[in-house]
Design an enzyme around this catalytic site. Structure first.
Site, mmCIF file in Angstrom:
data_model
loop_
_atom_site.group_PDB
_atom_site.id
_atom_site.type_symbol
_atom_site.label_atom_id
_atom_site.label_comp_id
_atom_site.label_asym_id
_atom_site.label_seq_id
_atom_site.Cartn_x
_atom_site.Cartn_y
_atom_site.Cartn_z
ATOM 1 N N CYS A 44 0.826 -1.204 0.000
ATOM 2 C CA CYS A 44 0.000 0.000 0.000
ATOM 3 C C CYS A 44 0.859 1.254 0.000
ATOM 4 O O CYS A 44 0.462 2.287 -0.534
ATOM 5 C CB CYS A 44 -0.952 -0.002 1.192
ATOM 6 S SG CYS A 44 -0.145 -0.134 2.797
ATOM 7 N N HIS B 239 -1.344 1.664 7.451
ATOM 8 C CA HIS B 239 -1.873 1.469 6.100
ATOM 9 C C HIS B 239 -1.799 2.795 5.359
ATOM 10 O O HIS B 239 -2.080 3.856 5.929
ATOM 11 C CB HIS B 239 -3.323 0.978 6.159
ATOM 12 C CG HIS B 239 -3.945 0.776 4.810
ATOM 13 N ND1 HIS B 239 -3.435 -0.111 3.875
ATOM 14 C CD2 HIS B 239 -5.017 1.370 4.206
ATOM 15 C CE1 HIS B 239 -4.180 -0.074 2.783
ATOM 16 N NE2 HIS B 239 -5.137 0.824 2.966
#
Length: 809
Positions: free
Chosen positions: A230, A720
């Site tokens: 990510c 994230h």
């Protein structure tokens, strides 16, 4: 250490993961040389490594030597035979894989989904090492689905968008193929039709589908997460929405500027891989791109990005911008340039000279778009010599003002034996020390004191994940004599012969006068303190404690008191400060040993875990808010050079700790601002979650508009990355979360997750090529692929076919 060679450690091909806390406790126990030591580790307990105790799935992003250590098989077996393992807790055996220039523990094997082309609904999962090759996957697939050995097969990787890629090189490793657990893909085995049929591949036969070509907004395209990638997807989405860079790669001029001979470059491979990604994302014909080849190229040229650990999006941006620059550098032969000091010349003259010199060696689309100039001023503290230079930069890394206040959640244990522990939120100064009068701060782990903090220790050494207990102690006057801090543990006989005790419950701390450490005095004191121990019926406590623990208590007291009277423990109880900090396996204690049957009858384990929440636990913490301008001003503040990095003064003819000040002299067309949220010191590592208020449109004299933001959610290792970006063609904002893309509103963009900001100078802004929509999207969570701007003959994703498109030979 995994850095040593296999010849040095022949066992280091595989081993078992062991939680650092248990391992360190065991080391302290062994170093103490005392089998009755308070640091006895008990059964091997790896609870801290698992998400839960039902699935026993490993936590994400565990770090070696911080969360776990790898012990060889022979050591693991011996430790298990001595101490046992917590009931039903599985052992975690892992391999060590050979990566370029290092050996690495393969904590997370690659989980791959497998199916047959003839039945794609029947999918199974299998785990593979990164040292396995593609043939191993095909072989496992054949065995799992009982494919006859004489069958002719070929392997495909089907992505989430139903497109397939043939895996031709069966001898390429899983690592080199960039396959990972996080990929939303399935490996499909296709079997050639036999002699009784027509001998063709099923994928080559015509298929009747209702598929029509997808047409969407160029640039509104997701990126598949290949497994902890990510960070890469966030960086790519931001760069993809930098108009001058994207337009450059969508054209053909970059092909003429590829520099294949630059020793500092990547032979043009990074630039070509990036161009391929940009062209796919801006084709308007795909909803999601799988950046496998790009990831493989990045790992090939920057080994720190190999594998599937989480990384920093800003670090990737830094590498990528530098790599693209060198791959596209128009200067083929870099000349040597001798730098001159300002020597009193006007700043404008010196700055122009510095920029010309920079362009004589560095000339690319990256320089044209992202490079600016710092003015650096150094002043000698001795002779006051002033040195002014102008240095190029590609992005600004600005610090965040650090709050002097810290919020900690602790459990307070009162002297009142009937009071339950109270969980309370404390707002304290970050540099406060740990101990207050009549209180002791301790880190409790696995039913024992992992560390008892001394008065000299700052709170900064306590990590957020530690379970901190604050114990109220009875006041003892100094004139009454020496005071002993005594730990009280609850133990139970276990079924293991060699080491027959295991701890349970919460430990307690007692303040005892050394002169009062007689058997009778200690017995009475501990009996009173144990009123808080949760029994089934508190009325029977005076009977239960003597009945179940009297003999053990008397033996423990006798042992302790004899040593006290003999003076053997005097130094142990009052160690020098320097010794106390290093020998924490030294805390005197008394253990109450319970018979297992009596414990089952009278000890309430559920009640033992109960605590009371203080009212302030429900009060939301007011988030620190700073302005972006404050961060930039802090960046340009005068600072003194560190001893490790002195400046050589040409007047004094020696190195000096000069003062240094950076100023922004000239700003680029696209300004990248990196907010330094990750703070690393010698003793702590933390992420700063301060809310930075940054403008979407800046005022004069800078005049910049925000065009993209790389976001980071979570902590240091469990975060994230996502991104916000404004499409250059329709001027709408989108939220990119790996393969998912949704519309975004401007008021959503400024959050405490913002990590890297991209600004475009207003005088260089392109006008949108598409007319502004008559109305904004109905919802910011609306899927951006449900394209409301499509023409009647365009296809909406909900109408796309479920067929699998495969390439033919």
């Amino acid at each position: 250490s995994p850095d040593c060679g296999e010849a040095d450690r022949p066992w280091f091909r595989s081993g078992f993961l062991m939680g650092c806390r248990w391992f360190h406790q065991w080391k302290l126990f062994v170093e103490s040389g005392d089998q009755n030591s308070s640091c006895f580790p008990g059964e091997i307990d790896n609870t801290e490594l698992f998400e839960d105790t039902l699935s026993y799935r490993l936590k994400e992003r565990l770090v070696e030597n911080e969360d776990f250590v790898l012990v060889p098989v022979c050591v693991w077996n011996k430790l298990v035979s001595w101490y046992g393992v917590v009931e039903e807790q599985p052992a975690v055996e892992r391999k060590v894989v050979d990566l370029p220039s290092t050996l690495k523990v393969e904590v997370y094997p690659v989980e791959i989904f497998l199916c047959l082309h003839s039945n794609m609904e029947n999918v199974i999962a299998a785990q593979f090492s990164r040292t396995n090759n593609i043939y191993d996957i095909q072989k496992a697939l054949c065995e799992a689905f009982m494919v006859p050995p004489e069958s002719e097969c070929r392997l495909w990787m089907k992505s989430s968008d139903s497109s397939c890629e043939r895996l031709r090189n069966l001898f390429m490793s899983v690592l080199d193929s960039c396959l990972s657990s996080g990929m939303v893909s399935t490996h499909t085995l296709e079997i050639k039709l036999g002699q009784n049929a027509d001998g063709t591949w099923p994928s080559s036969k015509p298929q009747v589908t209702n598929s029509v070509e997808y047409r969407g907004q160029p640039g509104v395209c997701g990126l598949t997460n290949l497994g902890n990638t990510c960070f890469m997807n966030s960086a790519l989405q931001c760069l993809s929405n930098v108009p001058p860079l994207t337009e450059y790669f969508l054209g053909t001029s970059y092909l003429k500027e590829l520099n294949f001979s630059n020793p500092l470059g990547m032979k043009g491979e990074i630039a070509e891989a990036f161009a391929d990604i940009i062209k796919q994302m801006w084709s308007g014909r795909v909803q999601c791109v799988v950046p496998r080849i790009f990831k493989m190229k990045v790992g090939h040229f920057a080994s720190q990005f190999l594998g599937y650990q989480q990384h920093d999006s800003q670090e990737l941006l830094s590498f990528l911008l530098d790599g693209l620059h060198e791959d596209l550098n128009r200067v083929k032969n870099k000349e040597y340039i001798e730098l001159r000091d300002a020597d009193g010349r006007p700043d404008q003259e010196v700055a122009e000279e510095a920029w010309r010199n920079h362009q004589r060696r560095n000339d690319s689309v990256i320089v044209d778009t992202f490079h600016g100039l710092f003015k650096s001023t150094l002043v000698c503290p001795e002779c006051h010599k002033v040195s002014v230079t102008f240095d190029p930069f590609c992005y600004l890394s600005v610090p965040l003002p650090v709050s002097t206040e810290r919020v900690m959640e602790v459990f307070f244990v009162s002297l009142d034996p009937y009071a339950k522990p109270v969980q309370v939120s404390l707002h304290i100064q970050a540099e406060c020390v740990c101990v207050r009068a009549c209180m002791v701060v301790a880190d409790v782990f696995n039913h024992r004191f992992y560390k008892i903090y001394t008065a000299e220790e700052a709170l900064s050494i306590i990590l957020d994940r530690d379970d901190i207990f604050v114990y109220e102690l009875s006041a003892q006057e100094e004139e009454q004599g020496e005071v002993v801090l005594l730990a009280l543990y609850l133990r139970e006989r276990s079924s293991y012969k060699e080491y027959g005790m295991s701890l349970f419950g919460h430990p307690l701390l007692l303040n005892v006068l050394q002169s009062s450490c007689s058997q009778e005095a200690l017995y009475s004191l501990i009996l009173q303190r144990l009123q808080s121990v949760p029994h089934t019926c508190t009325e029977v406590l005076p009977f239960i404690v003597p009945l179940t623990t009297k003999n053990h208590l008397r033996r423990a007291f006798w042992y302790l008191c004899v040593r006290l009277r003999a003076g053997a423990m005097c130094d142990l109880l009052t160690p020098p400060r320097s010794w106390r900090r290093t020998k924490r396996s030294s805390q005197p204690y008394v253990a109450i040993d319970w018979d297992p049957d009596m414990k089952k009858r009278f000890y309430n384990e559920n009640e033992a875990e109960m605590y009371v929440k203080h009212a302030n636990m429900d009060i939301p913490h007011q988030q620190t808010k700073v302005q972006l301008q404050e961060c930039i001003e802090l960046f340009t503040t005068v600072e003194t050079l560190e001893e490790e990095n002195p400046w050589y003064c040409p007047e004094c003819k020696k190195h000096q700790l000069a003062t240094k000040k950076l100023d922004l002299w000239s700003l680029p067309e696209v300004l990248i601002i990196h907010l330094k949220r990750f703070s690393y010191t010698k003793s702590t590592r933390e992420k700063l979650d301060s809310m930075v208020d940054f403008p979407l449109r800046s005022e004069p004299p800078s005049r910049y508009d925000l065009i993209a933001v790389s976001n980071h959610y979570g902590g240091l290792r469990d975060g994230h990355y996502t991104s916000y970006a404004q499409n250059k063609d329709n001027a709408l904002w989108y939220y990119f979360d790996d393969s998912k893309v949704t519309y975004a509103q401007e008021e959503q963009i400024v959050t405490n997750a913002a990590y890297v900001l991209f600004y475009h100078r207003q005088d260089k802004l392109r006008k949108p090529t598409l007319p502004a929509p008559s109305a904004s999207p109905a919802s910011s969570t609306q899927d951006a692929f449900d394209n409301t701007d499509c023409k009647d003959d365009d296809i909406v994703p909900g109408n796309t076919s479920t067929c699998v498109t495969m390439e033919t030979d």
